[in-house]
Design an enzyme around this catalytic site. Structure first.
Site, PDB file in Angstrom:
ATOM      1  N   HIS A 158      -0.679 -13.216  -1.197  1.00 46.83           N
ATOM      2  CA  HIS A 158      -1.952 -13.489  -0.520  1.00 46.83           C
ATOM      3  C   HIS A 158      -1.994 -14.887   0.085  1.00 46.83           C
ATOM      4  CE1 HIS A 158      -4.374 -10.153  -2.795  1.00 46.83           C
ATOM      5  NE2 HIS A 158      -3.492  -9.676  -1.933  1.00 46.83           N
ATOM      6  N   HIS A 187       0.818  -1.212   0.000  1.00 49.79           N
ATOM      7  CA  HIS A 187       0.000   0.000   0.000  1.00 49.79           C
ATOM      8  C   HIS A 187       0.855   1.266   0.000  1.00 49.79           C
ATOM      9  CE1 HIS A 187      -4.271  -1.461   0.781  1.00 49.79           C
ATOM     10  NE2 HIS A 187      -3.534  -2.544   0.532  1.00 49.79           N
TER      11      HIS A 187
END
Length: 309
Positions: free
Chosen positions: A223, A102
């Site tokens: 992930h 991010h």
């Protein structure tokens, strides 16, 4: 007699070797003068000429470096790793890796904005960054300890923490260069790929950041950590790809339908993505190598570098 050696400066960024230097190197009881000049700005290499006839040793890269600078850089890196390891656990590894994405994921190649610059500390109230305050707080203690010895940027700390998070969960060792400068303002909004994006728009989004489809699929393998349903949440492996191939969300089982994000499920709808998903599912070593390389590319994207450490 004249002998030339070449040093790859890309390995020495944290040591900040200047383009020209003339150290004196002792060999036994004799002194050897070494004159080094940058070969060209484009290839980042240095050509060194040794001027004595009595050349009694084979020069190595490390022998040519200013020892004090290399030692200082190694000390900072070791201290940084030591402090991160004190606060890092397998349970918070996924959150720290998300913090990396991010911060760095705002990079826009065409506009030359965003990237790995620590601006995430100003962006925590944005909807896409919900939950990252906890991850940043975990690193605050480590930063305070490292800063007491030599200040470290948030960008360096976050990039290094993500690499260590991968390692302690069984993933590849990733060597992260230090020397990034933090931004003083937030990055532009709307630059992160959205979790609800379809595969076509997701590929376009990553292309604008300079990443290929192969790199998109490799980065998505992160992930495998966390509670998205791709195997053990604290083990970094290639389970993500094996489970994607099975498309468990198409099952009538209510729990299986919750596995992964919409962006994960979108990958299997694209033939090009599917080729890499199948390769990584079959070859964990290939996944680890590709992930290592694209992680380094990610945390260097948009980074501004100090002149010295």
């Amino acid at each position: 007699m004249s002998t030339a050696a070449t040093v790859d400066l890309s390995l020495l960024r944290s040591a900040s070797v200047p383009p020209q230097f003339s150290p004196a190197v002792k060999v036994g009881v004799k002194k050897l003068d070494v004159a080094c000049t940058a070969a060209s700005p484009s290839d980042g290499r240095v050509s060194c000429t040794f001027g004595r006839r009595e050349l009694l040793f084979t020069a190595t890269t490390s022998f040519l470096l200013p020892a004090a600078n290399v030692s200082a850089a190694e000390d900072v890196n070791f201290h940084l790793q030591e402090e991160i390891n004190k606060v890092l656990s397998k349970g918070n590894a996924a959150g720290l890796l998300r913090l990396v994405f991010h911060d760095a994921g705002t990079f826009d190649k065409d506009e030359n904005t965003g990237g790995m610059n620590g601006s995430i500390i100003y962006e925590l109230d944005r909807p896409e960054n919900i939950g990252l305050k906890r991850s940043l707080k975990i690193l605050e203690k480590a930063k305070a300890e490292v800063d007491s010895v030599k200040p470290v940027s948030w960008a360096d700390l976050i990039a290094a923490a993500g690499a260590y998070a991968v390692l302690i969960c069984g993933g590849p060792k990733i060597n992260v260069e230090l020397g990034r400068v933090d931004a003083m303002i937030p990055d532009p909004e709307g630059k992160l790929p959205e979790e609800t994006q379809g595969v076509a728009s997701m590929k376009q989004s990553f292309m604008r950041k300079g990443f290929s489809t192969r790199e998109l699929v490799a980065l998505s393998g992160a992930h495998t950590l966390g509670n998205k349903g791709f195997g053990d949440p604290t083990v970094f492996d290639n389970s993500y790809y094996k489970i994607l191939l099975g498309k468990p969300w198409s099952s009538s089982d209510g729990m299986s339908s919750m596995i992964g994000l919409p962006s994960d499920r979108a990958l299997v709808q694209d033939d090009e993505c599917m080729r890499w998903i199948a390769k990584y599912a079959d070859d964990q070593g290939l996944f680890f190598e590709d992930f290592k390389n694209v992680y380094i590319k990610l945390v260097n994207s948009g980074a501004k570098w100090k002149r010295s450490m």
